[in-house]
Design a protein around this motif. Structure first.
Motif, mmCIF file in Angstrom:
data_model
loop_
_atom_site.group_PDB
_atom_site.id
_atom_site.type_symbol
_atom_site.label_atom_id
_atom_site.label_comp_id
_atom_site.label_asym_id
_atom_site.label_seq_id
_atom_site.Cartn_x
_atom_site.Cartn_y
_atom_site.Cartn_z
ATOM 1 N N PRO A 42 45.758 18.636 40.345
ATOM 2 C CA PRO A 42 45.689 18.567 38.886
ATOM 3 C C PRO A 42 46.434 19.735 38.258
ATOM 4 N N ARG A 43 47.131 19.518 37.163
ATOM 5 C CA ARG A 43 47.838 20.593 36.481
ATOM 6 C C ARG A 43 46.841 21.638 36.004
ATOM 7 N N ALA A 44 47.285 22.915 36.080
ATOM 8 C CA ALA A 44 46.381 24.003 35.712
ATOM 9 C C ALA A 44 45.927 23.900 34.270
ATOM 10 N N VAL A 249 38.735 36.909 35.317
ATOM 11 C CA VAL A 249 38.844 37.575 36.621
ATOM 12 C C VAL A 249 40.300 37.933 36.885
ATOM 13 N N LEU A 250 40.520 39.157 37.323
ATOM 14 C CA LEU A 250 41.830 39.600 37.790
ATOM 15 C C LEU A 250 41.730 39.875 39.279
ATOM 16 N N HIS A 251 42.694 39.370 40.032
ATOM 17 C CA HIS A 251 42.752 39.687 41.453
ATOM 18 C C HIS A 251 44.060 40.398 41.743
ATOM 19 N N PHE A 262 45.287 35.915 37.495
ATOM 20 C CA PHE A 262 44.354 36.090 36.383
ATOM 21 C C PHE A 262 43.765 34.743 36.006
ATOM 22 N N ALA A 263 42.443 34.709 35.829
ATOM 23 C CA ALA A 263 41.755 33.479 35.458
ATOM 24 C C ALA A 263 40.845 33.742 34.269
ATOM 25 N N THR A 264 40.818 32.794 33.337
ATOM 26 C CA THR A 264 39.876 32.846 32.225
ATOM 27 C C THR A 264 39.172 31.503 32.131
ATOM 28 N N ASN A 265 37.855 31.573 31.901
ATOM 29 C CA ASN A 265 37.051 30.356 31.759
ATOM 30 C C ASN A 265 37.328 29.358 32.882
ATOM 31 N N ASP A 266 37.395 29.879 34.111
ATOM 32 C CA ASP A 266 37.534 29.043 35.297
ATOM 33 C C ASP A 266 38.923 28.423 35.445
ATOM 34 N N LEU A 359 45.219 43.128 30.331
ATOM 35 C CA LEU A 359 44.479 41.864 30.373
ATOM 36 C C LEU A 359 42.998 41.991 30.025
ATOM 37 N N ASN A 360 42.416 43.171 30.212
ATOM 38 C CA ASN A 360 41.013 43.430 29.891
ATOM 39 C C ASN A 360 40.066 42.394 30.498
ATOM 40 N N PRO A 361 40.126 42.160 31.821
ATOM 41 C CA PRO A 361 39.246 41.162 32.432
ATOM 42 C C PRO A 361 37.823 41.677 32.582
ATOM 43 N N GLU A 362 36.916 40.742 32.719
ATOM 44 C CA GLU A 362 35.509 41.084 32.936
ATOM 45 C C GLU A 362 35.289 41.597 34.357
ATOM 46 N N THR A 363 36.013 41.011 35.325
ATOM 47 C CA THR A 363 35.857 41.362 36.739
ATOM 48 C C THR A 363 37.232 41.581 37.358
ATOM 49 N N VAL A 364 37.358 42.625 38.159
ATOM 50 C CA VAL A 364 38.596 42.893 38.895
ATOM 51 C C VAL A 364 38.263 42.924 40.381
ATOM 52 N N VAL A 365 39.010 42.150 41.159
ATOM 53 C CA VAL A 365 38.828 42.100 42.615
ATOM 54 C C VAL A 365 40.094 42.633 43.260
ATOM 55 N N VAL A 366 39.928 43.544 44.214
ATOM 56 C CA VAL A 366 41.067 44.161 44.890
ATOM 57 C C VAL A 366 41.016 43.839 46.382
ATOM 58 N N THR A 367 42.117 43.337 46.890
ATOM 59 C CA THR A 367 42.266 43.125 48.326
ATOM 60 C C THR A 367 43.270 44.159 48.841
#
Length: 434
Positions: A42-44, A249-251, A262-266, A359-367
């Motif tokens: 499905p298209r994003a 979310v920022l990864h 970067f993802a917003t509202n899923d 981007l001011n994300p709520e959550t940042v995940v770092v790998t």
């Protein structure tokens, strides 16, 4: 050995050709070649397709199960009749099951039978292609890695790499009786176009315009879904990890390649032809490394594991190009190795700080290997981003299987966004084999 349908011949495009295997991966119930019907993903931006009622119901079972139908109706806002209908369909397909019912009380009435995800029937294959090796894995529907293998590259030519990955997937499925392959997810760094299923450009591998979905689909006889590894891991964090429930979310993925998502509202942002997240040539404050682009201090060259290993060799810490040896040396008390890892974590913190400001994300995940494995590296990153934002920044939820999770998460994301369509695509792919 389990009998397998014959796979279609791999398309000869501009990828170096290799003989197609004698059989496709074992698929669930039998239907046209997975590459024949255009993009199955499905298209994003197509929010009404990606937020179908079926998706909402299955996600509710994943997040709340074992859960009663009445609670699913309440949390989703769907009618009890719709929930019952979807649950019946999912049960028939083998995606959910009735859990052990609660003990009946002395009161009258039939107890509600809760529903839970059925993680015993289907698996997805995961393929992640990194610079030194390919990771091949099987994951269950909860995103748990059941088994994985690392295949060191003899050559990074795309044809042999993809054919070997398909062979290994087949071997893993043969050794896992009773499980049926639902789909294959493929992830890599660089510029990966999800919609066309193509690795557009991966400079370190030397890949350009490689039609991964078409090639792997022909080799396996299964639906194949393709995406960049940073975006794949954002999806995994939202489905199964620490970012579940986060509104944005920022990864940041820091390996040999440096990518962000970067993802917003899923919704993961892809941009035109999935170019979003290309941060390799953003300037890193304080950077000194010359980049191939002609500038100095780009994120890619400053943070790359290649740079870490070169610095470790120059300091006499290691004699090869394996970053885990730097981590091992630090664990053994090598002060220089510790310094290199902590300095790198601080630079990762500067990169995260830059993206946080934008981007001011709520959550940042770092790998990143140091941040994932050492408290001092995580503390260094937190110090750079500042006390006010440190709580929002943390390591990946999948430190022991991040690459395997990235590959499998591409397929699982499609499943949970379009569960009925995912099974239909599998039936079409199976019926078109042989």
């Amino acid at each position: 050995m389990i009998a397998m349908p014959r796979a279609a011949t791999a398309p000869t495009l501009h990828v170096p050709s290799t003989p197609a295997p004698s059989g496709a991966l074992r698929a669930a119930p039998p239907s046209a070649s997975p590459s024949a019907a255009g993009s199955p993903v499905p298209r994003a931006a197509d929010s009404d397709r990606r937020r179908t009622s079926a998706s909402v119901v299955l996600r509710s079972v994943l997040e709340h199960g074992p859960v009663a139908r009445s609670i699913i109706a309440r949390v989703t806002g769907l009618s009890p009749a719709s929930v019952t209908d979807y649950c019946a369909r999912f049960t028939g397909l083998g995606l959910i099951r009735e859990a052990e019912p609660p003990r009946r009380s002395k009161g009258a009435g039939r107890p509600h039978v809760p529903l839970d995800l059925d993680d015993s029937r289907f698996v997805v294959g995961g393929v992640h292609v990194a610079v030194p090796f390919t990771t091949v894995a099987l994951l269950d529907l909860r995103g748990r890695v059941l088994v994985e293998r690392r295949l060191k590259h003899a050559s990074t030519e795309p044809g042999p790499v993809l054919a070997r990955a398909a062979d290994e997937l087949r071997a893993l499925l043969d050794a896992t009786p009773g499980c049926r392959a639902l789909a294959v997810g493929f992830a890599a760094g660089g510029w990966v176009d999800r919609e066309s299923g193509t690795v557009v450009e991966h400079p370190l591998l030397g890949w350009r315009e490689v039609p991964v979905r078409e090639v792997l689909g022909a080799l396996t006889g299964l639906p194949v879904h393709v995406d960049g590894h940073a975006r794949a891991l954002v999806g995994a964090e939202q489905l199964f990890g620490r970012a579940r429930g986060s509104r944005s979310v920022l990864h940041l993925f820091v390996g040999n390649m440096v990518d962000a998502a970067f993802a917003t509202n899923d919704e993961v942002h892809h941009g035109p032809r999935s170019q979003a997240g290309s941060v390799a040539h953003l300037p890193l404050p304080g950077g000194t490394e010359p980049c191939d682009c002609g500038r100095v201090g780009c994120l890619q060259v400053e943070l790359s594991e290649r740079t870490l290993c070169r610095r470790a060799r120059e300091a006499g810490v290691i004699d090869g190009a394996n970053p885990t040896r730097v981590l091992a040396a630090a664990a053994d008390g090598d002060a220089t190795a510790v310094r290199l890892l902590v300095e790198r974590a601080r630079m990762v913190g500067r990169a995260a700080e830059l993206l946080l400001d934008v981007l001011n994300p709520e959550t940042v995940v770092v790998t990143e290997i140091g941040v994932m494995g050492r408290a001092d590296c995580l503390a260094a990153l937190h110090e750079v981003v500042g006390a006010g934002r440190a709580a929002a920044v943390g390591p990946t939820s999948f430190p022991d299987s991040v690459l395997a999770t990235a590959g499998g998460a591409v397929a699982l994301d499609v499943l949970f966004r379009d569960p009925l369509g995912s099974v239909e695509r599998l039936e079409h792919a199976s019926a078109g084999v042989g």
